[in-house]
Write an enzyme that holds these catalytic residues in place. Structure first.
Site: not given
Ligand code: URA
Length: 257
Positions: A102-104, A188, A185
């Site tokens: 997962l992204d930060q 997004k 991502h």
């Protein structure tokens, strides 16, 4: 299994380190201090204590972590802390790895395991594992955007068309969206492709396993047999859903994938 090997298998260090723990009187079983490192135990179901902390023997590690924001899914994080720092040392010593990343700034459900086949199963795009996200958007989401996400959109920076398995508008700027592909991502980029922008992203479920509401950000839990069954059962449903939704899996395999 002898006590030394048992502790070693659970991530408490080398043979010598485990023997030192036992000889130092730091290990107990059923409230009894165990100082004989050759003492035999039935490993399955054994509950033991090290320095007063209770552990149950687990042949393999399967965990669910509620990832907080500002943590990186990396052993060598660059700008934030590592999600692995949220786990007790014996678990990281066992070689636990995140199942995908997962992204930060993404929060929510992250699975971790030391079972390579499990990690592969739940990261492979062929397995059509449904990952469900709650998305807050910068701009109001209209029906056209929902329909475009369900029909499949081409990512701006990659010749790849991806469709959401499900996409539901919860309110003006709030979506529940699920995808089977795992890609950098991805959510997004999907929202960018329909002219919107993700403000915050929270993963609520993988397969049939839903992040328990009582698991607070930063906390983790063991996945027991029933949780693993739920996870797997949900994945079969995801593959059926994927085919129902106009063969999105084929689109995910389009040029550039
Ligand atoms: N999609 C994203 O954009 N980020 C994540 O962390 C997960 C899915």
């Amino acid at each position: 299994m002898d006590l030394t090997r048992l502790l070693q298998s659970q991530g408490f260090g080398s043979r010598a380190e485990c023997r030192a723990l036992i000889a130092g009187g730091r290990v107990s079983v059923d409230g009894r201090r165990c100082v004989d490192w050759d003492e035999q135990f039935e490993a399955a179901g054994l509950v033991f204590c090290v320095d007063g902390v209770s552990w149950r023997y687990h042949k393999a590690v399967y965990l669910a972590l509620h990832k907080p924001g500002c943590y990186e899914c990396s052993h060598r994080p660059q700008y934030h802390r590592s999600v692995y720092s949220l786990l007790p040392v014996p678990l990281t010593r066992r070689g636990v790895e995140a199942v995908g990343r997962l992204d930060q700034d993404t929060t929510g459900l992250l699975l971790l395991s030391d079972d390579g086949a499990f990690v592969h199963r739940y990261t492979s795009p062929r397995k059509l594992v449904e990952k469900v996200y709650e998305v807050r958007t910068r701009y109001a989401v209209d029906e056209g955007q929902v329909q475009a996400l369900l029909a499949g959109v081409t990512l701006r920076d990659e010749a790849l068309t991806v469709a959401a398995v499900r996409c539901q508008r919860l309110d003006d700027r709030h979506l529940r969206l699920s995808v089977t592909l795992g890609r950098y991502h991805l959510v997004k980029r999907l929202l960018a492709a329909v002219g919107n922008r993700v403000e915050s992203l929270h993963r609520v479920a993988i397969g049939g396993f839903v992040l328990p509401p009582e698991l607070r950000a930063g906390d983790w839990m063991w996945l027991e047999a029933a949780d693993l069954e739920r996870l797997a059962a949900g994945c079969l449903a995801a593959s059926a859903g994927g085919l129902r939704h106009g063969g999105h899996a084929a689109m995910e395999g389009a040029p550039g994938s």
